[in-house]
Design a protein around this motif. Structure first.
Motif, PDB file in Angstrom:
ATOM      1  N   SER A  38       0.878  -1.268   0.056  1.00 37.93           N
ATOM      2  CA  SER A  38      -0.074   0.121  -0.202  1.00 37.93           C
ATOM      3  C   SER A  38       0.900   1.261  -0.004  1.00 37.93           C
ATOM      4  O   SER A  38       2.203   1.078   0.343  1.00 37.93           O
ATOM      5  N   ASN A  40       1.457   4.845   1.722  1.00 32.54           N
ATOM      6  CA  ASN A  40       1.182   5.694   2.826  1.00 32.54           C
ATOM      7  C   ASN A  40       1.724   7.055   2.775  1.00 32.54           C
ATOM      8  O   ASN A  40       2.818   7.152   2.023  1.00 32.54           O
ATOM      9  N   ASP A  66       4.468  -1.845   3.677  1.00 33.85           N
ATOM     10  CA  ASP A  66       3.376  -2.721   4.068  1.00 33.85           C
ATOM     11  C   ASP A  66       3.436  -4.033   3.078  1.00 33.85           C
ATOM     12  O   ASP A  66       3.696  -3.588   1.568  1.00 33.85           O
ATOM     13  N   THR A 124      -3.346  -3.252   3.215  1.00 34.32           N
ATOM     14  CA  THR A 124      -3.514  -1.744   3.654  1.00 34.32           C
ATOM     15  C   THR A 124      -3.546  -1.694   5.116  1.00 34.32           C
ATOM     16  O   THR A 124      -3.692  -0.550   5.543  1.00 34.32           O
ATOM     17  N   ALA A 128      -0.834   1.585   9.069  1.00 27.65           N
ATOM     18  CA  ALA A 128      -1.743   2.458   9.581  1.00 27.65           C
ATOM     19  C   ALA A 128      -2.445   1.897  10.650  1.00 27.65           C
ATOM     20  O   ALA A 128      -2.729   2.650  11.724  1.00 27.65           O
ATOM     21  N   GLY A 156      -6.479   6.787   6.376  1.00 27.94           N
ATOM     22  CA  GLY A 156      -5.802   5.288   6.697  1.00 27.94           C
ATOM     23  C   GLY A 156      -6.103   5.430   8.111  1.00 27.94           C
ATOM     24  O   GLY A 156      -6.641   4.332   8.644  1.00 27.94           O
ATOM     25  N   SER A 300      -1.967  10.401  -3.244  1.00 30.62           N
ATOM     26  CA  SER A 300      -1.748  10.429  -1.901  1.00 30.62           C
ATOM     27  C   SER A 300      -1.333  11.969  -1.439  1.00 30.62           C
ATOM     28  O   SER A 300      -1.840  12.368  -0.415  1.00 30.62           O
ATOM     29  N   LYS A 308      -7.604   4.086   2.196  1.00 28.45           N
ATOM     30  CA  LYS A 308      -6.287   3.651   2.059  1.00 28.45           C
ATOM     31  C   LYS A 308      -6.208   3.466   0.322  1.00 28.45           C
ATOM     32  O   LYS A 308      -7.179   3.364  -0.261  1.00 28.45           O
TER      33      LYS A 308
END
Length: 315
Positions: A38, A40, A66, A124, A128, A156, A300, A308
């Motif tokens: 994922s 972030n 992740d 995901t 988080a 997230g 993002s 997410k």
């Protein structure tokens, strides 16, 4: 294996797809064939060089924290896993990265994937979810019946924090934009504050935990809405928190703390238990293929992600 490599700091264009050798594992590590990761905010903050003072990565490097996938090799001293196990986890992003088809990581940074999540969903959750759990439990000492405010409840970390606080039996107030009010209610928030309509500092309630996920609030401006013994927890470092916080916390009943998320097999297992018990779920705003990781970073960075962003690495 294919991996996303960053050779210099900069815009999303610095992310390149490269063919690398599979990583070698040591006696305490596991080699995971990664099916999903994922994106972030910490990923693009590292890419831009915004976190150089706190986290310096040796270039070239692979980003991402992740992973979800399948164990393909285990070290001689690994006891928890077998080849073929479906796992998820948060890897140490100061040492390696998750945007790759294979990742070597400590066995203590992994747990068995939640049964009620597919690989993309499970990928995901780690960074988080661990951030939300450790902020509320380790920093906030969360207990049943507490009054918890989550500032930035639609992203997230925030979306997981709302659900985790409810799983602990707390009353939760979520703060978000108008377009995400309904989403916050669906997460389980008892009250939702639209920050465009009401300033947080004007709230009349007092909270046991003020979790500032987005890091846009100052303790000095919101401490009056903390209960005696309440805790202000932020995800972003600041001079006041890092240098003055320990002194302040010795003399004041109200505390201010910074969450530094830690890899933890036990905490991943707890998150998986929450998922399989129906207490925790993820919402994937957008899903990207590995080749489109630059687009994921761009989105993002807008700050408009709801839930997410997933990164598909293998079919």
């Amino acid at each position: 294996m294919k991996a996303v490599v960053m050779k210099k700091y900069g815009t999303p264009d610095v992310l390149e797809i490269a063919n690398l050798s599979r990583p070698q594992i040591n006696d305490t590590q596991v080699l995971v064939e990664v099916y999903a990761s994922s994106v972030n905010p910490v990923d693009w903050k590292i890419r831009k060089g915004s976190l150089k003072l706190f986290m310096r990565k040796k270039l070239p490097c692979i980003l991402g924290g992740d992973i979800a996938g399948r164990v393909v090799e285990i070290g001689k001293k690994v006891q928890f896993f077998r080849v073929g196990d479906e796992v998820f986890g948060k890897i140490d992003i100061t040492k390696n990265g998750a945007y790759a088809e294979y990742v070597a990581t400590s066995a203590s940074h992994l747990a068995l994937k939640p049964q009620k999540m597919n690989f993309e969903e499970a990928a995901t959750l780690p960074l988080a979810g661990l951030t939300a759990l450790q902020a509320l439990r380790n920093m906030g000492n969360i207990r049943k019946g507490m009054n918890v405010l989550v500032n930035g409840c639609s992203g997230g970390v925030g979306s997981f924090a709302v659900q985790i606080a409810k799983a602990y039996g707390c009353k939760v107030t979520g703060v978000c934009s108008n377009r995400n009010v309904q989403f916050a209610k669906e997460l389980g928030a008892d009250q939702v504050v639209d920050y465009s309509e009401q300033d947080i500092v004007s709230l009349q309630e007092e909270y046991d935990i003020f979790f500032d996920v987005v890091g846009n609030q100052e303790y000095s401006k919101v401490k009056h809405i903390l209960q005696r013994g309440g805790v202000f927890v932020t995800t972003l470092p600041s001079f006041n928190i890092l240098l003055l916080g320990s002194i302040h916390n010795l003399v004041s009943s109200k505390k201010m703390k910074k969450i530094f998320v830690q890899e933890s097999k036990a905490d991943l297992e707890l998150l998986a238990d929450f998922v399989d018990a129906g207490l925790l779920k993820t919402y994937i705003d957008k899903s990207y293929d590995l080749m489109d990781v630059a687009k994921a970073h761009q989105y993002s960075e807008t700050g408009r992600v709801v839930g997410k962003l997933s990164l598909k690495i293998a079919e």
